[in-house]
Design a protein around this motif. Sequence first.
Motif, short mmCIF file in Angstrom:
data_model
loop_
_atom_site.label_atom_id
_atom_site.label_comp_id
_atom_site.label_asym_id
_atom_site.label_seq_id
_atom_site.Cartn_x
_atom_site.Cartn_y
_atom_site.Cartn_z
N GLN A 86 39.85 53.39 50.66
CA GLN A 86 40.09 52.03 50.19
C GLN A 86 39.27 50.99 50.95
O GLN A 86 39.06 49.89 50.47
N GLY A 87 38.84 51.36 52.15
CA GLY A 87 38.07 50.43 52.97
C GLY A 87 36.60 50.35 52.59
O GLY A 87 35.85 49.60 53.20
N PRO A 115 33.34 49.14 51.28
CA PRO A 115 32.95 47.78 50.89
C PRO A 115 32.60 47.63 49.41
O PRO A 115 32.58 46.54 48.88
N LEU A 161 35.10 45.63 47.57
CA LEU A 161 35.04 44.17 47.73
C LEU A 161 34.05 43.58 46.74
O LEU A 161 34.31 42.57 46.10
N THR A 162 32.89 44.23 46.62
CA THR A 162 31.87 43.75 45.68
C THR A 162 32.40 43.85 44.25
O THR A 162 32.25 42.93 43.46
N GLY A 204 34.80 41.08 43.59
CA GLY A 204 34.10 39.81 43.37
C GLY A 204 33.52 39.72 41.97
O GLY A 204 33.64 38.70 41.29
N LEU A 205 32.90 40.81 41.52
CA LEU A 205 32.27 40.82 40.19
C LEU A 205 33.33 40.71 39.09
O LEU A 205 33.14 39.98 38.10
N ILE A 259 36.34 39.40 39.41
CA ILE A 259 36.91 38.04 39.47
C ILE A 259 35.97 37.06 38.75
O ILE A 259 36.43 36.18 38.02
N PHE A 260 34.68 37.25 38.91
CA PHE A 260 33.71 36.37 38.25
C PHE A 260 33.85 36.47 36.72
O PHE A 260 33.83 35.46 36.02
N TYR A 296 45.82 45.06 47.75
CA TYR A 296 45.79 45.34 49.20
C TYR A 296 44.72 44.53 49.93
O TYR A 296 44.65 44.56 51.16
N ILE A 297 43.87 43.81 49.19
CA ILE A 297 42.82 43.01 49.84
C ILE A 297 43.27 41.54 49.81
O ILE A 297 43.18 40.87 48.78
N PRO A 298 43.73 40.97 50.95
CA PRO A 298 44.26 39.60 50.93
C PRO A 298 43.25 38.56 50.45
O PRO A 298 43.61 37.60 49.79
N VAL A 299 41.97 38.77 50.76
CA VAL A 299 40.96 37.77 50.39
C VAL A 299 40.85 37.63 48.86
O VAL A 299 40.50 36.57 48.35
N VAL A 300 41.21 38.67 48.14
CA VAL A 300 41.19 38.60 46.67
C VAL A 300 42.25 37.62 46.18
O VAL A 300 42.00 36.79 45.31
#
Lengths: 112, 497
Positions: free
Chosen positions: B217-218, B220, B223-224, B227-228, B230-231, B282-286
């Motif tokens: 899960q870690g 990266p 994360l990308t 982001g994509l 979410i866009f 699980y990713i708070p920044v999301v």
Amino acid sequence: MTLYDAIIEKVREIEKKTRMEARVTNISVSAVLTAELTIVSTILLVILMIRKLDVYIMVLFLLLVGFMLFSMTPIAVILRREQTDSFYKMIFYVILTFGVLITLLYWGNINV
Amino acid sequence: MKSLIALMVILPILCGLLLNLLHKKDRTIKILALTVAIILPIIPLIASYGAYYFGGYPPIAENPTIAEYLPAYITRSYLVKFHPAITYIFNSAQRIFIFILGIVAFLAIFTSLNEVKKPSGVYSFLMFMATAAVTAIVLADDIFNLYVFFEIAAISQAGIILSSNIKGSYKMALRYLFLGGVAAPMLLLGVALLLGAIGNVNISDMIFAMRNGLIDQGNPIFLTAAGLIIFGWLYGSGLPPFHTIKSGLYSKALPHAASLIQAFSVFTLVALGIIILRLFYYIPVVRWAIIIFSIAGMALGISMAIMQTDFKRLIGFLAVGELGYIGIGLGLGTTMSITAGLFQAVNEALVTACLFLGFGTILYQTGISEIDKLGGLLKYRPGVAGLMILAGFIMAGIPPFNVFQSKLMLIESAISAGFPELAIIMILLSIVTFMTFMKAYYSIYLKPEPRGLEVKAERIPSSTIFSMIILLVICTILGILPQLATSQFGSIIHGLL
């Protein structure tokens, strides 16, 4: 000159620059003032939320954004000028947001 | 009755295709379109809950006949739980979303057919196609299938705008498609990254793999991918930076089409938002990103709305601004906040549809959308003005209506989650929403009538008034009995948290 006069003058000046044909009326000035206060209050409240991450970063942001707001007021008129139907402006902000989003997400890592 | 799950998508597609072929056969188009539009909200009410597997291929674990002939290294592995078919999931939350979407679609199509003597088969085709696409987005448990329908929905919406024949509609529709040309491939790239990392496009399977340690899960790459995706979500829903184009799109649509397109935005936001939460909770920044974009949507949408002098653009910006409340509910990520966000989505779809239809009545009477040139319309059709003010009150969150209930829940959940600032922002923006609506209402209905304004009050179609009344009645019922909606979201939230 009162703050109200200063805002009306700035609204007129910007409208002249952007060749807007709409008349400056009581309603339009009240609308711009409301928008201005809404945006400024929202920005300040969002900065307060940064305390969840780090208090020092919050203070830094508060000073930085406070200075920006002070020097850029009225911000609502500028935002209105930027949010037109111009395709170039739209695509600029789309690409800018995309860059910021991906950078922050990747930089933020999964533990933030 | 599980085959009805697939029918929710297949029926409007088939109907749309037939209407396209029947172009110029006016009577047949009207009968067929109206019949299918009536059936659309009924299907989710009678369909059974569960999963529908296209091609009839359930996971091996659910099919002992196939499992019997497979080697042990497969039947004893996680593979038996994976979904080989494109899967649609239908539960109580999907039921209420598709029911509300069906109601809005029926009223929009009904109003559209009553407005014109010669209905366009192509126009009706686009409305049905977009409805089918958004229904599929709500149902899909397959992220690639979801992407395909995401594109179909975007193209159909642009087609609806192109067909509206309003000045500037071509430019606006093409701009929307061009911006989609940037955003949609990013969504697809996010899907591709997930497929590359996990090796599966079924969302439930992806979550199973992530939660059971089958993949790191870690990594990266997630994360990308987040982001994509979410866009793409921002584009589909109309949150910043796509709020300008989305509000422009609403302003260039016919009133009934705008009421339908805003419902598409609301349910795309909800469906894709839930998937983002399911995959990346699980990713708070999301969740932070969801909250920040939602606040930006609210602040920019509502503050731009109050400065507009064209009521079509004003309501367009308001519609975009109100979407932020839903995003905040999802972003906070608590049981109460997600319930409130989903309830707000249902309410927003209903009341904004009513407002778009209501503002359309002013166009029927005067043909003018600039607020400065209007005034004194109250005396011509006071009943319609009464419906309008009611709709405005509902959108601003005045009790005892549905939006009051959902906004109150959102504010309470923000305070409970430790974000009193968010609660203050939501209250502040609700007040500004009310001011914006009252500014428009005063200028259109209450201020003295300008000289030379030609008003033809008899031009308002009775179908528009009927549609507004239906929407307001549903809003009132949900305001008095909010549990009718909120009790339906348990299944979806249970799977999220």
